[in-house]
Design an enzyme around this catalytic site. Structure first.
Site, PDB file in Angstrom:
ATOM      1  N   ILE A 152    -102.944  98.739 -45.812  1.00 16.55           N
ATOM      2  CA  ILE A 152    -103.649  99.461 -46.862  1.00 16.55           C
ATOM      3  C   ILE A 152    -103.086  98.995 -48.202  1.00 16.55           C
ATOM      4  CG2 ILE A 152    -104.304 101.484 -45.507  1.00 16.55           C
ATOM      5  CD1 ILE A 152    -101.884 102.949 -46.482  1.00 16.55           C
ATOM      6  N   ASP A 153    -103.844  99.197 -49.258  1.00 11.86           N
ATOM      7  CA  ASP A 153    -103.465  98.674 -50.567  1.00 11.86           C
ATOM      8  C   ASP A 153    -102.199  99.351 -51.103  1.00 11.86           C
ATOM      9  OD1 ASP A 153    -105.716  97.020 -50.579  1.00 11.86           O
ATOM     10  OD2 ASP A 153    -106.972  98.608 -51.429  1.00 11.86           O
ATOM     11  N   LYS A 154    -101.581  98.684 -52.053  1.00 10.04           N
ATOM     12  CA  LYS A 154    -100.318  99.143 -52.642  1.00 10.04           C
ATOM     13  C   LYS A 154    -100.373 100.602 -53.089  1.00 10.04           C
ATOM     14  CE  LYS A 154     -97.380  98.320 -56.703  1.00 10.04           C
ATOM     15  NZ  LYS A 154     -97.223  97.521 -57.938  1.00 10.04           N
TER      16      LYS A 154
END
Length: 301
Positions: free
Chosen positions: A137-139
């Protein structure tokens, strides 16, 4: 070196060669292609060219891609919120701001660095850069991820992702008042032709399906649950923007005037899968982080 070739199509006539090669090389940026050209690794009909060469239909472009240098990924003593762990896998509730695996510009402080310190038995399928990482998942997205400790577990979990038998539910706060109680966004995703740092809905992109359901409405904002059927890069962020409801706080796809939130208001709250070894169906939930709970409380007033 890896050798590749491409014959210029009619609809690619007139394109700069650096732009064209960036499009046909998945994962390559235009600046990377310009470095290949500068290093004498790109030929058109057997001759070296410059980055501003305008392509003509029928030209044969050949190029060599240098093998990526292996990075030495170091174990780091970083707190890691582990929800569940056994000999086959572990489930992590990733905090906001943590990058999942090392990449240019993020060699330290990632979840992989923390995992290497915590345990020494991660699957090797994705190499030294992404040991054990089945999905990401994104930062600035928070929430649940499953990590494989051995190759058998990794293959099983990856197959569940592919077969769409892994459950993944997200909660998001989006701009605008969504009129429908629920819906499905079925729109293919690929690189944005205008900005290669972004994803976009494109006609020849990869299949992408997101289901959404409204949880609550606040006039200018809506709290929704999103269920992923596929897992493309930035899928929920791009799909919600596509239907006119970008995520609050999203620095890449959302408006500048938004809620007081650092990064996109997106949380992977539920994760379900079949255990690779026992065959047991497992499901995990992670509550919304304090930041999003505070924002929702303010919106309800």
């Amino acid at each position: 070196m890896t050798n590749s070739s491409h014959t210029v199509q009619a609809n690619q006539t007139g394109m700069r060669i650096d732009k064209l090669l960036a499009e046909v090389n998945e994962g390559a940026s235009r600046s990377q292609v310009q470095e290949w050209i500068k290093d004498g690794l790109v030929y058109v009909d057997g001759s070296l060219v410059k980055s501003n060469h305008k392509c003509l239909e029928g030209e044969k472009i050949t190029w060599e891609v240098p093998e990526p240098e292996e990075m030495e990924i170091k174990a780091e003593d970083i707190p890691l919120p582990i929800v569940y762990e056994d000999s086959s896998l572990l489930v992590v509730n990733k905090p906001k701001g943590m990058v999942v695996h090392p990449s240019p510009g993020h060699y330290n402080g990632t979840m992989v660095n923390a995992l290497l310190y915590h345990c020494h038995d991660l699957s090797g399928i994705n190499g030294v850069i992404r040991p054990g990482i089945v999905h990401r998942i994104d930062k600035d997205t928070t929430g649940l991820l499953v990590v494989a400790k051995n190759d058998q577990a990794h293959l099983s979990l990856a197959e569940q992702l592919k077969d769409k038998t892994m459950s993944r539910k997200y909660q998001a706060i989006v701009h605008g008042d969504i009129q429908h109680e629920y819906g499905t966004i079925d729109a293919p995703l690929g690189r944005d032709p205008k900005d290669r740092q972004k994803q976009a809905v494109v006609r020849d992109g990869r299949s992408a399906v997101t289901h959404f359901q409204v949880i609550d409405r606040f006039g200018s904002y809506t709290h929704v649950e999103c269920v992923l059927e596929t897992g493309r890069t930035h899928q929920i962020r791009v799909h919600m923007k596509y239907i006119g409801h970008p995520l609050a706080g999203d620095p890449k796809y959302g408006p500048k005037k938004t809620l007081d939130v650092e990064g996109q208001a997106l949380h992977a709250g539920l994760l379900g899968f079949t255990h690779p070894q026992t065959g047991e169906r497992m499901e995990f939930e992670a509550p919304l982080p304090d930041e999003l709970q505070t924002i929702l409380a303010k919106l309800r007033k």
